[in-house]
Design a protein around this motif. Structure first.
Motif, mmCIF file in Angstrom:
data_model
loop_
_atom_site.group_PDB
_atom_site.id
_atom_site.type_symbol
_atom_site.label_atom_id
_atom_site.label_comp_id
_atom_site.label_asym_id
_atom_site.label_seq_id
_atom_site.Cartn_x
_atom_site.Cartn_y
_atom_site.Cartn_z
ATOM 1 N N THR A 1 0.829 -1.209 0.000
ATOM 2 C CA THR A 1 0.000 0.000 0.000
ATOM 3 C C THR A 1 0.861 1.256 0.000
ATOM 4 O O THR A 1 0.580 2.224 -0.716
ATOM 5 C CB THR A 1 -0.940 0.007 1.215
ATOM 6 O OG1 THR A 1 -1.765 -1.165 1.194
ATOM 7 C CG2 THR A 1 -1.828 1.238 1.218
ATOM 8 N N VAL A 2 1.909 1.265 0.798
ATOM 9 C CA VAL A 2 2.823 2.413 0.820
ATOM 10 C C VAL A 2 3.475 2.600 -0.544
ATOM 11 O O VAL A 2 3.613 3.722 -1.041
ATOM 12 C CB VAL A 2 3.889 2.222 1.920
ATOM 13 C CG1 VAL A 2 4.972 3.295 1.812
ATOM 14 C CG2 VAL A 2 3.246 2.267 3.294
ATOM 15 N N SER A 3 3.872 1.489 -1.170
ATOM 16 C CA SER A 3 4.470 1.572 -2.502
ATOM 17 C C SER A 3 3.484 2.147 -3.513
ATOM 18 O O SER A 3 3.835 2.994 -4.341
ATOM 19 C CB SER A 3 4.929 0.177 -2.952
ATOM 20 O OG SER A 3 5.373 0.189 -4.289
ATOM 21 N N TYR A 4 2.242 1.710 -3.450
ATOM 22 C CA TYR A 4 1.203 2.216 -4.359
ATOM 23 C C TYR A 4 0.990 3.715 -4.148
ATOM 24 O O TYR A 4 0.869 4.478 -5.116
ATOM 25 C CB TYR A 4 -0.094 1.459 -4.110
ATOM 26 C CG TYR A 4 -1.286 1.953 -4.891
ATOM 27 C CD1 TYR A 4 -1.549 1.483 -6.173
ATOM 28 C CD2 TYR A 4 -2.165 2.885 -4.347
ATOM 29 C CE1 TYR A 4 -2.644 1.930 -6.896
ATOM 30 C CE2 TYR A 4 -3.260 3.349 -5.058
ATOM 31 C CZ TYR A 4 -3.498 2.861 -6.325
ATOM 32 O OH TYR A 4 -4.585 3.320 -7.030
ATOM 33 N N TYR A 5 0.951 4.132 -2.901
ATOM 34 C CA TYR A 5 0.740 5.562 -2.609
ATOM 35 C C TYR A 5 1.890 6.410 -3.144
ATOM 36 O O TYR A 5 1.666 7.474 -3.729
ATOM 37 C CB TYR A 5 0.600 5.750 -1.103
ATOM 38 C CG TYR A 5 0.523 7.201 -0.695
ATOM 39 C CD1 TYR A 5 -0.618 7.959 -0.953
ATOM 40 C CD2 TYR A 5 1.597 7.819 -0.061
ATOM 41 C CE1 TYR A 5 -0.683 9.289 -0.587
ATOM 42 C CE2 TYR A 5 1.544 9.149 0.297
ATOM 43 C CZ TYR A 5 0.396 9.879 0.036
ATOM 44 O OH TYR A 5 0.341 11.206 0.392
ATOM 45 N N ARG A 6 3.100 5.942 -2.948
ATOM 46 C CA ARG A 6 4.255 6.704 -3.436
ATOM 47 C C ARG A 6 4.259 6.810 -4.951
ATOM 48 O O ARG A 6 4.676 7.830 -5.509
ATOM 49 C CB ARG A 6 5.542 6.037 -2.948
ATOM 50 C CG ARG A 6 5.802 6.209 -1.451
ATOM 51 C CD ARG A 6 7.068 5.490 -1.041
ATOM 52 N NE ARG A 6 7.390 5.734 0.358
ATOM 53 C CZ ARG A 6 8.401 5.173 1.001
ATOM 54 N NH1 ARG A 6 9.214 4.319 0.349
ATOM 55 N NH2 ARG A 6 8.628 5.447 2.269
ATOM 56 N N ARG A 7 3.814 5.754 -5.632
ATOM 57 C CA ARG A 7 3.806 5.793 -7.096
ATOM 58 C C ARG A 7 2.712 6.694 -7.640
ATOM 59 O O ARG A 7 2.911 7.408 -8.618
ATOM 60 C CB ARG A 7 3.593 4.382 -7.658
ATOM 61 C CG ARG A 7 4.745 3.445 -7.477
ATOM 62 C CD ARG A 7 4.548 2.168 -8.269
ATOM 63 N NE ARG A 7 3.337 1.444 -7.928
ATOM 64 C CZ ARG A 7 2.263 1.363 -8.701
ATOM 65 N NH1 ARG A 7 2.242 1.981 -9.873
ATOM 66 N NH2 ARG A 7 1.208 0.666 -8.310
#
Length: 219
Positions: free
Chosen positions: A179-185
């Motif tokens: 989820t954190v990776s998705y938000y950063r992207r």
């Protein structure tokens, strides 16, 4: 003295077109990192062992319970609940793939009404983050499985169930990381603007502009 009047016209005599309205364009997000893709794929496998175990119980196998301990699970209501729980858990696990797949950023076109529309990042991040926190809390005590008595199970069944449930401890943390990776992207996918001429004026947008002055005056 007569005041000079100026106006801009095309050679044909028509007045100049207004400034085109900026057209919003969504900037594409960066591709997901390989670790995030692997983590999302792993999540889909975490709930599979327990789901198969419950399905075996639905089919009438004790699956590690004693004869007396299996009685509460050998009813139509319990079997329906175990079947529903198994399917729901696997579907929720599969949803994590949306955080690393294109359909997590653009709604598939086969979905009625909203198909083809971009997914707002927070619409995916908020429920995914809430799910990660909930799953972490639910399975946090699972490593302590063998410290509690399980009188309704055989020793082998107690060992088996403890083993197949341990992977669920990773579900919440892995989902949180993806989820954190998705938000950063996706947080960088802000709206950009470009001055694109309207179709009606596109043919004349590049024509030179002429300045017309009042008679008796030079430009």
């Amino acid at each position: 003295m007569e005041r000079m009047r100026t106006r801009k016209e095309h050679p044909t005599g028509s007045t100049s077109s207004p400034t085109p309205t900026p057209t919003p364009i969504s900037a594409p997000s960066s591709p997901p990192p390989r670790w995030a893709v692997r983590a999302a794929q792993l999540i889909t496998l975490l709930a599979l062992p327990t789901g198969l175990w419950r399905l075996a119980m639905v089919c009438g196998f004790p699956s590690g319970y004693t004869e007396a301990g299996f009685v509460p699970f050998d009813t139509p209501g319990s079997k329906l609940w175990m079947l529903t729980l198994s399917v729901a858990c696997e579907l929720l696990a599969l949803l994590s793939l949306g955080l690393v797949r294109p359909w997590g950023e653009t709604v598939p076109r086969w979905i009625p009404v909203i198909g083809g529309r971009p997914v707002r990042p927070l619409a995916a991040v908020v429920p995914a983050a809430a799910g990660a926190l909930a799953l972490t809390a639910i399975w946090a005590a699972m490593p302590l499985w063998w410290t509690y008595p399980h009188t309704a199970m055989t020793p082998t069944g107690r060992l088996l169930v403890g083993v197949i449930y341990q992977p669920l401890v990773l579900w919440g943390p892995l989902l949180g990381a993806v989820t954190v990776s998705y938000y950063r992207r996706t947080k960088g996918s802000r709206t950009a603007h470009t001055n694109t001429p309207c179709p009606a004026n596109a043919a004349t947008a590049s024509e030179p502009m002429a300045t017309v002055v009042a008679p008796g005056h030079s430009a």
